[in-house]
Design an enzyme around this catalytic site. Sequence first.
Site, PDB file in Angstrom:
ATOM      1  N   CYS A   2       0.834  -1.200   0.000  1.00 14.57           N
ATOM      2  CA  CYS A   2       0.000   0.000   0.000  1.00 14.57           C
ATOM      3  C   CYS A   2       0.868   1.249   0.000  1.00 14.57           C
ATOM      4  CB  CYS A   2      -0.909   0.001   1.225  1.00 14.57           C
ATOM      5  SG  CYS A   2      -1.918  -1.477   1.398  1.00 14.57           S
ATOM      6  N   ARG A  27       3.775   0.152  -6.579  1.00 19.10           N
ATOM      7  CA  ARG A  27       3.645  -0.793  -5.474  1.00 19.10           C
ATOM      8  C   ARG A  27       2.530  -1.812  -5.732  1.00 19.10           C
ATOM      9  NH1 ARG A  27       4.952   1.153   0.078  1.00 19.10           N
ATOM     10  NH2 ARG A  27       6.690   2.581  -0.140  1.00 19.10           N
ATOM     11  N   TRP A  74      -3.689  -2.348  -1.566  1.00 19.82           N
ATOM     12  CA  TRP A  74      -3.664  -3.686  -2.149  1.00 19.82           C
ATOM     13  C   TRP A  74      -4.452  -4.563  -1.193  1.00 19.82           C
ATOM     14  CZ3 TRP A  74      -1.247  -5.901  -6.505  1.00 19.82           C
ATOM     15  CH2 TRP A  74      -1.271  -7.300  -6.554  1.00 19.82           C
ATOM     16  N   ASN A  98      -0.520   1.266   6.236  1.00 21.14           N
ATOM     17  CA  ASN A  98       0.193   0.192   5.560  1.00 21.14           C
ATOM     18  C   ASN A  98       0.560  -0.865   6.584  1.00 21.14           C
ATOM     19  OD1 ASN A  98       0.148   1.821   3.331  1.00 21.14           O
ATOM     20  ND2 ASN A  98       2.333   2.280   3.319  1.00 21.14           N
ATOM     21  N   GLY A  99       0.565  -2.134   6.197  1.00 18.53           N
ATOM     22  CA  GLY A  99       1.008  -3.179   7.093  1.00 18.53           C
ATOM     23  C   GLY A  99      -0.143  -3.918   7.742  1.00 18.53           C
ATOM     24  N   GLU A 479      20.799 -20.264   0.845  1.00 19.91           N
ATOM     25  CA  GLU A 479      20.427 -18.901   0.472  1.00 19.91           C
ATOM     26  C   GLU A 479      21.480 -17.909   0.949  1.00 19.91           C
ATOM     27  OE1 GLU A 479      18.213 -15.207  -0.274  1.00 19.91           O
ATOM     28  OE2 GLU A 479      18.540 -17.126  -1.281  1.00 19.91           O
ATOM     29  N   LYS A 483      23.604 -15.550  -1.616  1.00 19.17           N
ATOM     30  CA  LYS A 483      23.636 -14.090  -1.540  1.00 19.17           C
ATOM     31  C   LYS A 483      25.063 -13.579  -1.452  1.00 19.17           C
ATOM     32  CE  LYS A 483      19.449 -12.874  -1.887  1.00 19.17           C
ATOM     33  NZ  LYS A 483      19.272 -14.106  -2.691  1.00 19.17           N
ATOM     34  N   GLU A 486      26.664 -13.854  -4.827  1.00 19.01           N
ATOM     35  CA  GLU A 486      26.073 -12.951  -5.818  1.00 19.01           C
ATOM     36  C   GLU A 486      26.601 -11.531  -5.717  1.00 19.01           C
ATOM     37  OE1 GLU A 486      21.555 -14.152  -6.946  1.00 19.01           O
ATOM     38  OE2 GLU A 486      21.879 -13.660  -4.849  1.00 19.01           O
ATOM     39  N   HIS A 502      31.431 -35.162   6.067  1.00 20.47           N
ATOM     40  CA  HIS A 502      31.537 -36.030   4.887  1.00 20.47           C
ATOM     41  C   HIS A 502      32.288 -35.347   3.751  1.00 20.47           C
ATOM     42  CE1 HIS A 502      28.961 -39.140   6.558  1.00 20.47           C
ATOM     43  NE2 HIS A 502      28.164 -38.174   6.990  1.00 20.47           N
ATOM     44  N   LYS A 602      18.111  -9.264 -13.260  1.00 24.56           N
ATOM     45  CA  LYS A 602      17.012  -9.445 -12.327  1.00 24.56           C
ATOM     46  C   LYS A 602      16.085 -10.563 -12.768  1.00 24.56           C
ATOM     47  CE  LYS A 602      14.575  -8.596  -8.720  1.00 24.56           C
ATOM     48  NZ  LYS A 602      15.109  -9.021  -7.418  1.00 24.56           N
TER      49      LYS A 602
END
Length: 607
Positions: A2, A27, A74, A98-99, A479, A483, A486, A502, A602
């Site tokens: 929002c 948004r 939204w 918002n939220g 992950e 990151k 990247e 191992h 992206k």
Amino acid sequence: MCGIVGIIGKDDAAPRLVEALRRLEYRGYDSAGVATLVEGRIERRRAEGKLGNLAAVLERDPLPGATGIGHTRWATHGAPVERNAHPHATARVAVVHNGIFENYAELRTELEAEGARFETETDTETFCRLVDHLLAQGLPPREATAAALGRVHGAFAVALVFAGHPGMMICARHGAPLAVGFGEGEMFVGSDALALAPLTRRIAYLEEGDHAVLDAQGARFFDAAGAEVAREVRVTSVSGAATGKGNYRHFMEKELHEHPAVLGDTLRQYLDPRTLEVRLPRLPFDPASVPRLTISACGSAFLAGQVGRYWIEQLARIPVDADVASELRYRDPPLAKGGAAILVSQSGETADTMAALKLLRARGQQVLSVVNVPESSMARESDATVLTVAGPEVGVASTKAFTAQLAVLACLAIGFGRARGHLSATDEAKLTQALLDVPENAARVLEKDAQIRALAQQVAQARDVLFLGRGSLFPIAMEGALKLKEISYIHAEGYAAGEMKHGPIALIDKDVPVISLCPSGPLFEKTLSNLQEAAARGGRVMAFTDARGAPALSRFAEAVVELPEVGAFAQPILHAIPVQLLSYHVAVLKGTDVDQPRNLAKSVTVE
């Protein structure tokens, strides 16, 4: 996500509010509205759909008044209809938000017992009526707002105007961004500098827990304890405002700090805080009878899918295969008759995932896609979609989109488990509450920024880094490694902690940081043992844990960062945030291009 705009101006606010809201259209939203003070009274104009509909309403029925608030919504709780559009208002106060207010159901019940009558099912109306109730008891606007803020939990940003106070506005934030703009005899509020760019370049940002009281001459800021504080007013560059980076150095940093708001917006779509039930969208298959699922994606989205595999198998007892899309399309796996697939993508345009989608559908699998772009190719070609509400993600390395994907997959796992009879209503309520607590806990994780930045100084000196985790935290370890590779270009690998002996233990020496995801719980002792093995060989152990796990780790770890203590179910979402934040700070120290790392795009739309 929002959008919020507020104006204390010299001329009619409504046209300027609409224009500012247009800058927040990126948004995503499905209704909009404005409210102003007209001769001291609160008046509103709202419309479902795009801002053009609101503009048409204002053309037919103009709205005067120099003080006003506006919002693009939204829909995440309550249908995207005019009745649910912001601002929400009573005769005394109007609010945009918002939220999520996580405890709104409890507050609503309390207010209804006091005689309040509600028009919607939204959490925002509950906050509005709570402030109204306090005003009715004789509290002035600031005191009523502060008291209401003390009653609510969650990640949110709000702006309020009050009947009889045409030159005043109050705003506040907790876990969601909000900016105050300074004009010449005018003041402004916005979700970010992008909304305020045409109005002013002088911006101050509310810090976590702040609220501010605005009038035409300026703003007074108060911290979470209610003490008046100073907040720096800075001049934004035109290019910075145009790109919406706000007061952050990089888009990635901004997007990292949007985790709480994004998680709240996404979870609100699928969880009912009043009944603690999961509301699954229309699915292309029956989770009660589907024999097998295939999860496929690329990059971080695939790692989210791997966490989803753990959750779905554990909670719903559905067998799940997880394949990188670029492998699935060539591996030619046998697929179960009547089976289904879940594909995960931020952009919904990834070439390999699109090819996997076509293969799966050609083989008779019903395809459900988890996407962030509802108009994307994947959304259009799938049998059904479930949306993340992450908003645009500009940084190439996925951050908030990743945790939003995890949030959706967690909701699906609970829903599937309930549909198959493996979860009771009590189980569902407990797991749902754990997810509802995630946005606020995410904000608490971000409070560890300084500690993680200090840790990054050690990691930045390394040439190789190991990330370790067990169970559903194993994909989060991967992950973290992804990151770091990247954006900092440091070689890193993520392993299941039990696999270290191992092979990877051969890499351990005094120059290799071992980053561990080691919260308390059923797997803690096993992971602790693996880390002690690394420490005994000179490894530099650095651990993310919680208050219960910290004492044991502190005996041998070089650094320990305490995160909120949560159950095992929510741990992957929260542990994703610090490993992403660590990678960000390492990359900044290395001087790399954080938002556009070399060789990466992206959205990978070619094979």
